[in-house]
Design an enzyme around this catalytic site. Sequence first.
Site, PDB file in Angstrom:
ATOM      1  N   SER A  12      -1.821  -9.654   5.729  1.00  0.00           N
ATOM      2  CA  SER A  12      -2.515  -8.364   5.667  1.00  0.00           C
ATOM      3  C   SER A  12      -3.794  -8.410   4.830  1.00  0.00           C
ATOM      4  O   SER A  12      -4.736  -7.660   5.094  1.00  0.00           O
ATOM      5  CB  SER A  12      -1.582  -7.287   5.112  1.00  0.00           C
ATOM      6  OG  SER A  12      -1.131  -7.624   3.814  1.00  0.00           O
ATOM      7  N   ASP A 186      -2.558  -1.699  -5.055  1.00  0.00           N
ATOM      8  CA  ASP A 186      -1.146  -1.312  -5.038  1.00  0.00           C
ATOM      9  C   ASP A 186      -0.249  -2.409  -5.610  1.00  0.00           C
ATOM     10  O   ASP A 186       0.926  -2.488  -5.297  1.00  0.00           O
ATOM     11  CB  ASP A 186      -0.708  -0.987  -3.606  1.00  0.00           C
ATOM     12  CG  ASP A 186      -0.875  -2.168  -2.654  1.00  0.00           C
ATOM     13  OD1 ASP A 186      -1.350  -3.236  -3.107  1.00  0.00           O
ATOM     14  OD2 ASP A 186      -0.529  -2.039  -1.468  1.00  0.00           O
ATOM     15  N   HIS A 189      -2.454  -5.673  -2.605  1.00  0.00           N
ATOM     16  CA  HIS A 189      -3.664  -5.687  -1.785  1.00  0.00           C
ATOM     17  C   HIS A 189      -4.893  -5.426  -2.651  1.00  0.00           C
ATOM     18  O   HIS A 189      -4.793  -4.876  -3.745  1.00  0.00           O
ATOM     19  CB  HIS A 189      -3.546  -4.653  -0.664  1.00  0.00           C
ATOM     20  CG  HIS A 189      -2.403  -4.929   0.257  1.00  0.00           C
ATOM     21  ND1 HIS A 189      -1.165  -4.334   0.094  1.00  0.00           N
ATOM     22  CD2 HIS A 189      -2.289  -5.767   1.316  1.00  0.00           C
ATOM     23  CE1 HIS A 189      -0.331  -4.779   1.033  1.00  0.00           C
ATOM     24  NE2 HIS A 189      -0.993  -5.665   1.774  1.00  0.00           N
TER      25      HIS A 189
END
Length: 242
Positions: A12, A186, A189
């Site tokens: 991601s 977070d 990320h």
Amino acid sequence: MMRPKIILFGDSITEDSFGDGGWGASLAHHFSRMVDVVLRGYSGYNTRWALKMINHVFTGDITDAPLAVTVFFGANDASLPDRSSAFQHVSIVEYKQNLEDIVTYLKKKWPTTLLLLITPPPIDEEGRRRYPFGDNPSGLPERTNEAAGAYAKACISVSGECGVAVIDIWSKMQQIPNWEKSCLSDGLHFTASGNKVLFEEVMEGLRKAGITPETLPADLPLMSEIDLLDPLKAFSKSDCQI
């Protein structure tokens, strides 16, 4: 001739890298008119899943060899096996072997391509408690910085054993004051600042291999090369003809 490529392969943090302030978007901007930066990021993936679909991701033959490929996995592999992201966990032994297999595959497919491994990033455990993945009744972070560091060391070990470059973003990012909040949104990320750190490290890795805007030609004449009194003259060269 087609523009050369740089392929970004990862989870991601790679998939999100074309967002505002993303490290991938910054690369594309930096190499505009010279290189196509190709995004191949897959949110949630670990190295086990990456190996399952690597043939789908990297098509083409030796004539399609990119200038460079970044390989950025490990954040999900390092999920703890007894917490909410256990389904993503890959043992450190398997992670190391999977990375070696990915590197071997790419080196065999494209021997001239620069490979840049990127270690898992550091983890802010308080951030992960505040932003858990899915249901988390235990209230415990599904990742820890200690575990991420162990996987980062494994990634560095693979780079040495396979003779490829590595970016130790786990260590580099922790040199930034207040990195937990400055670099991570977070606990995992990246913020814009975190993206900037990785962008600069990737650029340095490319520079060491001689891949810079100064060493690459633009694929069509620049405005500075166009005669204002005879604009089409710049397109008369054989490499500009259809």
